[in-house]
Design an enzyme around this catalytic site. Structure first.
Site, short mmCIF file in Angstrom:
data_model
loop_
_atom_site.label_atom_id
_atom_site.label_comp_id
_atom_site.label_asym_id
_atom_site.label_seq_id
_atom_site.Cartn_x
_atom_site.Cartn_y
_atom_site.Cartn_z
N CYS A 1 -44.79 37.60 -103.61
CA CYS A 1 -43.83 37.73 -104.43
C CYS A 1 -44.39 37.79 -105.67
O CYS A 1 -45.67 38.02 -106.18
CB CYS A 1 -43.43 35.57 -104.71
SG CYS A 1 -42.34 35.46 -106.15
N CYS B 1 -45.39 34.99 -108.38
CA CYS B 1 -46.02 33.76 -107.92
C CYS B 1 -47.00 33.99 -107.04
O CYS B 1 -47.83 33.53 -106.46
CB CYS B 1 -45.75 32.76 -107.85
SG CYS B 1 -44.94 32.89 -106.40
N CYS C 1 -31.87 42.27 -98.68
CA CYS C 1 -32.26 43.23 -99.22
C CYS C 1 -33.00 42.93 -100.59
O CYS C 1 -32.08 42.01 -101.33
CB CYS C 1 -30.07 43.69 -99.89
SG CYS C 1 -30.28 45.16 -100.81
ZN LIG Z 1 -42.79 33.01 -106.02
#
Ligand SMILES: [Zn+2]
Length: 160
Positions: A74, A77, A146
């Site tokens: 991510c 984070c 996606c």
């Molecule tokens: Zn995250």
């Protein structure tokens, strides 16, 4: 006149309710930051996609081409979300995966295009990643995650 105020009251009630539900939904994420904290940490493009559920232009992400082993995390984070081995060429112009790392993403739904789509959020910080469709490769899961490349950072696997 009485009717109008009743309708207004109902609208008020409905909107309050959904706001409270949204607040409840965002509370379950481990990583909690204010909009201005996210804005300071992320680039404009990242903020638009991750925090405002935007969509990057197709074929714009350099991650479309990544084939070497590694992990996609991510961009907000650092939570590990996808592995290169789950990636496939969907031809859509967005990085596509047939599954996520277990428990790393959560599903939500949105009606932005006038029909229901299943939205994918990072399970740790609640940031928007993309959408999931059921037209993925049949030989594996049949699912297509996606994902906006801007929502991901790639960490190549260390060579041993
Ligand atoms: Zn995250």
């Amino acid at each position: 006149m009485k009717h109008v105020s009743l309708i207004l009251l109902m609208i008020l009630f409905i909107s309050c309710k959904s706001e409270a539900q949204q607040e409840e939904a965002s509370k379950k994420f481990e990583v909690q930051k204010t909009a201005s904290e996210w804005e300071a940490e992320l680039t404009d493009e990242e903020y638009k996609v991750l925090r405002e559920a935007g969509t990057e232009p197709p074929f714009s992400s350099p991650l479309n081409k990544v084939k070497e082993p590694g992990t996609f995390v991510c961009a907000a984070c650092g939570n590990p979300l996808y592995k290169t081995k789950y990636k496939f060429d969907s031809g859509t112009g967005w990085p596509s995966f047939d599954r996520a790392i277990e428990n790393s993403v959560v599903y939500s739904s949105d009606m932005k295009l006038g029909y229901e789509r299943s939205e994918l959020l990072c399970a740790d910080c609640g940031s928007h990643l993309g959408h999931v469709f059921n037209d993925g490769p049949e030989e594996t899961t049949g699912m297509r995650h996606c994902i906006n490349g801007v929502a991901l950072d790639f960490t190549p696997k260390e060579k041993s």
